[in-house]
Scaffold this motif. Structure first.
Motif, PDB file in Angstrom:
ATOM      1  N   SER A  77      21.145 -28.400 -19.807  1.00  0.00           N
ATOM      2  CA  SER A  77      20.395 -29.549 -20.323  1.00  0.00           C
ATOM      3  C   SER A  77      18.942 -29.495 -19.867  1.00  0.00           C
ATOM      4  CB  SER A  77      21.051 -30.855 -19.897  1.00  0.00           C
ATOM      5  OG  SER A  77      21.002 -30.976 -18.488  1.00  0.00           O
ATOM      6  N   GLU A  78      18.708 -28.906 -18.689  1.00  0.00           N
ATOM      7  CA  GLU A  78      17.337 -28.715 -18.201  1.00  0.00           C
ATOM      8  C   GLU A  78      16.559 -27.831 -19.177  1.00  0.00           C
ATOM      9  OE1 GLU A  78      14.174 -28.840 -15.353  1.00  0.00           O
ATOM     10  OE2 GLU A  78      16.167 -29.563 -14.869  1.00  0.00           O
ATOM     11  N   TRP A  91      11.527 -19.113 -22.156  1.00  0.00           N
ATOM     12  CA  TRP A  91      12.607 -20.090 -22.302  1.00  0.00           C
ATOM     13  C   TRP A  91      13.840 -19.424 -22.928  1.00  0.00           C
ATOM     14  CZ3 TRP A  91      15.005 -21.937 -26.710  1.00  0.00           C
ATOM     15  CH2 TRP A  91      15.844 -23.035 -26.531  1.00  0.00           C
ATOM     16  N   ARG A 100       8.750 -24.761 -15.972  1.00  0.00           N
ATOM     17  CA  ARG A 100       8.404 -26.176 -16.109  1.00  0.00           C
ATOM     18  C   ARG A 100       6.962 -26.420 -15.677  1.00  0.00           C
ATOM     19  NH1 ARG A 100      10.992 -28.381 -12.255  1.00  0.00           N
ATOM     20  NH2 ARG A 100      13.058 -28.241 -13.184  1.00  0.00           N
ATOM     21  N   GLU A 157       3.964 -27.819 -18.076  1.00  0.00           N
ATOM     22  CA  GLU A 157       3.217 -29.032 -17.726  1.00  0.00           C
ATOM     23  C   GLU A 157       1.721 -28.763 -17.598  1.00  0.00           C
ATOM     24  OE1 GLU A 157       4.212 -32.144 -17.947  1.00  0.00           O
ATOM     25  OE2 GLU A 157       6.073 -31.218 -18.649  1.00  0.00           O
ATOM     26  N   LYS A 213      17.203 -27.435 -22.348  1.00  0.00           N
ATOM     27  CA  LYS A 213      17.028 -28.181 -23.600  1.00  0.00           C
ATOM     28  C   LYS A 213      15.804 -29.096 -23.491  1.00  0.00           C
ATOM     29  CE  LYS A 213      20.134 -29.753 -26.989  1.00  0.00           C
ATOM     30  NZ  LYS A 213      21.476 -30.125 -27.312  1.00  0.00           N
ATOM     31  N   ALA A 214      15.644 -29.749 -22.353  1.00  0.00           N
ATOM     32  CA  ALA A 214      14.490 -30.616 -22.142  1.00  0.00           C
ATOM     33  C   ALA A 214      13.191 -29.811 -22.159  1.00  0.00           C
ATOM     34  CB  ALA A 214      14.631 -31.361 -20.815  1.00  0.00           C
ATOM     35  N   LEU A 215      13.221 -28.619 -21.592  1.00  0.00           N
ATOM     36  CA  LEU A 215      12.035 -27.768 -21.597  1.00  0.00           C
ATOM     37  C   LEU A 215      11.682 -27.316 -23.006  1.00  0.00           C
ATOM     38  CD1 LEU A 215      12.502 -25.571 -18.397  1.00  0.00           C
ATOM     39  CD2 LEU A 215      10.963 -27.504 -18.732  1.00  0.00           C
ATOM     40  N   SER A 216      12.695 -27.115 -23.836  1.00  0.00           N
ATOM     41  CA  SER A 216      12.450 -26.716 -25.224  1.00  0.00           C
ATOM     42  C   SER A 216      11.608 -27.762 -25.940  1.00  0.00           C
ATOM     43  CB  SER A 216      13.775 -26.510 -25.950  1.00  0.00           C
ATOM     44  OG  SER A 216      13.557 -26.334 -27.327  1.00  0.00           O
ATOM     45  N   ALA A 217      11.954 -29.020 -25.771  1.00  0.00           N
ATOM     46  CA  ALA A 217      11.192 -30.099 -26.407  1.00  0.00           C
ATOM     47  C   ALA A 217       9.776 -30.166 -25.842  1.00  0.00           C
ATOM     48  CB  ALA A 217      11.912 -31.421 -26.208  1.00  0.00           C
ATOM     49  N   ALA A 218       9.629 -29.917 -24.553  1.00  0.00           N
ATOM     50  CA  ALA A 218       8.313 -29.975 -23.913  1.00  0.00           C
ATOM     51  C   ALA A 218       7.397 -28.862 -24.400  1.00  0.00           C
ATOM     52  CB  ALA A 218       8.467 -29.908 -22.397  1.00  0.00           C
TER      53      ALA A 218
END
Length: 121
Positions: free
Chosen positions: A2-3, A26, A45, A49, A5-10
């Motif tokens: 899930s981490e 990724w 990450r 950022e 997946k969140a990075l994909s959106a970012a």
């Protein structure tokens, strides 16, 4: 996972020049068997950022767009901005001296382009 997946959106909000490289990293982490290394995820990450931060800085520096009202392109500037927002590519033809070269980059800025990449004319 899930981490990741969140990075994909970012990744969608990074600079255009960083997107391909970060997306490849990724994908490589997602293709690993088992759970990816926490340090590699943290490094990715941090880079995402940093790139998103540069985008935010660029957005904050976008100047107020002023179209030269003396040029013929000014009469259709709102329509052109709407087309730029809606379409990836537009073809604009006009007479020499109508303001295509000098005003179109400004209209691209007004349409929100140029914050994640460059505007070329």
């Amino acid at each position: 996972m899930s981490e990741l997946k969140a990075l994909s959106a970012a990744i969608e909000g990074v600079l255009a020049r960083d997107r391909g490289r970060l997306l490849a990293r990724w994908r490589r982490l997602g293709a690993l068997k088992g759970e990816p290394d926490a340090q590699e995820i943290a490094a990715l990450r941090a880079e995402i950022e940093a790139s998103r931060s540069r985008v935010a800085e660029r957005i904050a520096r976008v100047p107020t767009v002023r179209v030269d009202e003396a040029l013929p392109i000014a009469a259709r500037s709102e329509e052109i901005v709407a087309l730029i927002e809606k379409h990836q590519v537009i073809v604009l033809a006009g007479e020499t001296g109508s303001g295509k070269t000098t005003q179109l980059p400004k209209l691209c800025l007004a349409a929100g382009r140029g914050t994640r990449g460059m505007i070329a004319c």
